[in-house]
Scaffold this motif. Structure first.
Motif, PDB file in Angstrom:
ATOM      1  N   ILE A   1       0.838  -1.204   0.000  1.00 56.00           N
ATOM      2  CA  ILE A   1       0.000   0.000   0.000  1.00 56.00           C
ATOM      3  C   ILE A   1       0.871   1.252   0.000  1.00 56.00           C
ATOM      4  CG2 ILE A   1      -1.608   1.363   1.398  1.00 56.00           C
ATOM      5  CD1 ILE A   1      -2.811  -1.379   2.302  1.00 56.00           C
ATOM      6  N   ASP A   2       1.873   1.293   0.875  1.00 53.22           N
ATOM      7  CA  ASP A   2       2.750   2.467   0.947  1.00 53.22           C
ATOM      8  C   ASP A   2       3.477   2.709  -0.376  1.00 53.22           C
ATOM      9  OD1 ASP A   2       1.998   2.907   3.570  1.00 53.22           O
ATOM     10  OD2 ASP A   2       3.792   1.968   4.428  1.00 53.22           O
ATOM     11  N   ALA A   3       3.831   1.633  -1.065  1.00 54.42           N
ATOM     12  CA  ALA A   3       4.557   1.772  -2.324  1.00 54.42           C
ATOM     13  C   ALA A   3       3.643   2.238  -3.459  1.00 54.42           C
ATOM     14  CB  ALA A   3       5.219   0.449  -2.701  1.00 54.42           C
ATOM     15  N   HIS A   4       2.353   1.880  -3.409  1.00 54.57           N
ATOM     16  CA  HIS A   4       1.467   2.155  -4.540  1.00 54.57           C
ATOM     17  C   HIS A   4       0.449   3.272  -4.312  1.00 54.57           C
ATOM     18  CE1 HIS A   4       3.111  -1.803  -5.480  1.00 54.57           C
ATOM     19  NE2 HIS A   4       3.004  -1.398  -6.721  1.00 54.57           N
ATOM     20  N   ALA A   5       0.187   3.622  -3.079  1.00 52.44           N
ATOM     21  CA  ALA A   5      -0.818   4.658  -2.799  1.00 52.44           C
ATOM     22  C   ALA A   5      -0.500   5.997  -3.468  1.00 52.44           C
ATOM     23  CB  ALA A   5      -0.998   4.838  -1.298  1.00 52.44           C
ATOM     24  N   PRO A   6       0.763   6.437  -3.488  1.00 48.18           N
ATOM     25  CA  PRO A   6       1.028   7.735  -4.125  1.00 48.18           C
ATOM     26  C   PRO A   6       0.605   7.796  -5.593  1.00 48.18           C
ATOM     27  CG  PRO A   6       2.894   7.084  -2.788  1.00 48.18           C
ATOM     28  CD  PRO A   6       1.971   5.894  -2.849  1.00 48.18           C
TER      29      PRO A   6
END
Length: 176
Positions: A140-145
């Protein structure tokens, strides 16, 4: 199929979600909706009907489990031989997270396999819940942006919060 509800509230809070990009990342349809907007609810109902009539292939996990957890999942997945591959992995993960040694609803061989994997994980000081949560949140942290954009909120409550929680102004208001 994922229904993203309260999209009106997200927008009012300055949050924009690219549903097309999110669907691409997750591998499943994403439908933005507002529960009180009949047009958006109707659009969701149409997508659900399309999904039921012509279901897409089973999605794969977008996140990658750590090596040890992947081995646990693979070992337990063998106990679901009739399920499709993606479902086998999902069922195995569910079993690792949910099946207790005394769970009479689960087949004895599955209970035994799960108990053995859980005991091995505990012996290695591994916490399967944390491993799953950690892997998912890293994804999630890698793809949310790429799918979520945060702008400035237009909601009065958010503006008041920003003011009152400010380290200088909020303190002055508190004293005043």
């Amino acid at each position: 199929l994922i229904a993203l509800n309260q999209m009106d509230m997200a927008k009012a809070s300055g949050v924009e979600i690219d549903c097309t990009a999110l669907a691409d990342k997750l591998g499943v349809p994403v439908v933005p909706t507002v529960g009180t907007d009949i047009e958006r609810v109707s659009a969701l109902a149409q997508r659900i009907a399309q999904y039921v009539d012509t279901p897409p292939p089973a999605p794969t996990w977008p996140w990658q489990p750590p090596e040890a957890l992947a081995a646990d999942v693979a070992a337990v997945a063998e106990h679901f031989p009739d399920a499709p591959e993606g479902a086998r992995r999902a069922l195995a993960l569910w079993a690792l997270m949910s099946v207790a040694p005394d769970d009479s609803a689960a087949p004895p061989t599955l209970r035994t396999a799960v108990a053995a994997r859980l005991a091995a994980a505990e012996g290695a000081n591994r916490d399967l819940d944390l491993e799953v949560a950690g892997a998912r949140y890293r994804w999630i942290d890698a793809h949310a942006p790429a799918v979520v954009t945060r702008g400035v909120s237009r909601r009065l409550a958010d503006k008041v919060d920003r003011l009152l929680l400010h380290p200088v102004v909020g303190f002055a208001v508190f004293l005043g």
